[in-house]
Write a protein that holds these residues in place. Structure first.
Motif: not given
Length: 461
Positions: A445-450, A452-461
């Motif tokens: 349900a997150l917006s497209a930009d949100e 993207r931010l969630l995935l950006h965090f996960l990809e930083s792990l």
């Protein structure tokens, strides 16, 4: 092989501290053990706080982990005894570059870094083996071996494919892929009509000693089997057999937390995956109907002596989690906030402090593995229907997320979950059900930009 300085941190100073609790810094997921090495070898580095003598032990363990075992008898007596039935000729054969395996490609008949667990339902006629937590399939045991030495036919070939799995969440429709496999060319008779299967991809090896060093009481304190707080999350501990103590213990390792220690996990992999016996698994990996397997030469009794098991276990305990150079970027921090907001952290607990253990370098480290090490009901779509000790057919241990963003550079793919069905992180989220369904729905349900931010965090792990 690249090495960067982390923002706002003198890396050399931070990694020099071995026995005190590291500063609260998610950029150092393994505390003082964290490695700064990036690239294809990011998962193959020793803990940064090892002494010179310990690095020698690490190197010896690496040799026995990486190099192939051969058929007995052989001039290389320390490495003979392969099989007679096996899945790989070395630990590295499944844990490629100490990283994550992958399922077979459609049309292949050999699973290089995936195995199939087997069992049958428990009944009065077929009681569960208390030491393995399952009822082994009578002709094939509890693990399918798709390779064999000369004279010992492989148990079967695995035919692997996918079919589309369409899901609609909210107002969006997604096409996922559901694995389908068949066991062909069965060499030792028919499978039991009620056989239970579970496909398992080899997980990454980093940080195992740190997970082992988390106090059991703290893990158990997070369990809520009856969901007493009514938050929809009811993590359970798996109680498994400890071969050293001869008692039941907390399970920590494996997709269903079926092993209690790194040593037992290592010995079990030698036995089931490579066919190498040890003091913990002294008998050959053959069922009574596998005459060729039972009659094959061995590499000694046991084939893996205690010293080798110990150095391989030491190596496995001390593979360092890689640093997170982007941990403090604004977009990563925004994505981390969303990770908590949608509920992912309820199971993927971000941090722990290890206890005081015999290995001082693993003691009192503040770590960020993103797991609670508990079992959770993940819903029908991810269920394998196969119990293992106290874990039922819908439950899986929360996998650690450290290193998640490096699978592409280390292993050349981003195929996730226990059987590699998810092609990327977002698909892995979409497969979540059961206790994780609410968190999944909030992520969708997150917006497209949100998103993207969630995935950006996960990809930083």
């Amino acid at each position: 092989m690249a090495c960067r300085h982390l923002p706002g941190l003198r890396l050399g100073l931070a990694l020099a501290v071995a026995t005190t609790i590291a500063a609260a810094d998610p950029a150092l997921p393994g505390g003082a053990t964290t490695t700064a090495v990036e690239g294809a070898n990011a998962f193959s580095q020793p803990a940064a706080n090892l002494s010179f003598e310990q690095r020698l032990d690490f190197s010896v363990g690496n040799s026995f982990f990486r190099n192939p075992w051969v058929t007995a008898p052989a001039s290389t007596a320390a490495r003979d005894g392969l099989g007679p039935l096996f899945n790989a000729t070395s630990c590295q054969g499944c844990h490629i570059k100490d990283g994550r395996g992958h399922p077979p490609r459609p049309g292949q008949d050999q699973a290089v870094s995936l195995l199939i667990r087997l069992s049958i339902p428990e009944s009065m006629d077929h009681p569960r083996d208390p030491t393995s937590g399952v009822v082994p399939e009578p002709n094939y045991g509890d693990q399918l071996q798709d390779f064999g030495i000369l004279g010992a036919p492989p148990e079967a070939r695995i035919a692997w494919d996918y079919r589309d799995h369409v899901v609609t969440l909210g107002d969006e429709t997604f096409t996922l892929r559901r694995p389908e496999f068949q066991l062909q060319q069965l060499a030792y008779g028919e499978l039991h009509p009620d056989v239970l299967y579970s496909a398992r991809v080899a997980p990454a090896m980093i940080g195992l000693g740190l997970l082992e060093a988390i106090p059991a009481a703290e893990i158990l304190a997070g369990a809520d089997p009856e969901d007493a707080d009514d938050d929809g999350i009811s993590g359970r501990a798996n109680r498994v057999w400890n071969q050293r103590s001869g008692e039941f213990d907390l399970g920590r390792f494996g997709w269903k937390a079926g092993q209690p220690t790194v040593e037992q996990q290592s010995a079990g992999a030698f036995f089931g995956d490579i066919g190498i016996s040890s003091e913990l698994n002294p008998a050959p990996p053959c069922t009574p109907v596998q005459i060729q397997c039972l009659g094959a030469p061995n590499g000694g009794t046991p084939e893996l002596n205690g010293n080798i098991l110990q150095v391989v276990s030491f190596y496995s305990r001390h593979l360092a989690p890689p640093a997170r150079p982007r941990a403090e970027e604004p977009d990563v921090l925004a994505g981390e906030a969303l990770f908590h907001q949608v509920g992912c952290a309820a199971c993927h607990r971000p941090s722990w402090t290890t206890g005081t253990v015999a290995d001082a370098g693993l003691s009192q480290q503040l770590i960020y593995p993103y797991t609670d090490l508990l079992l959770h009901d993940m819903g029908d779509d991810l269920a394998d229907g196969r119990p293992e000790f106290d874990a039922d057919g819908r439950e899986w241990r929360t996998p650690p997320l450290w290193g998640l963003g490096r699978y592409q550079e280390v292993n050349g793919h981003t195929e996730l979950l226990h059987d590699g069905r998810a092609r990327n992180i977002f698909e892995a989220i979409l497969w979540h059900g059961g206790e994780a369904a609410n968190a999944r729905d909030r992520a969708v349900a997150l917006s497209a930009d949100e998103r993207r931010l969630l995935l950006h965090f996960l990809e930083s792990l």
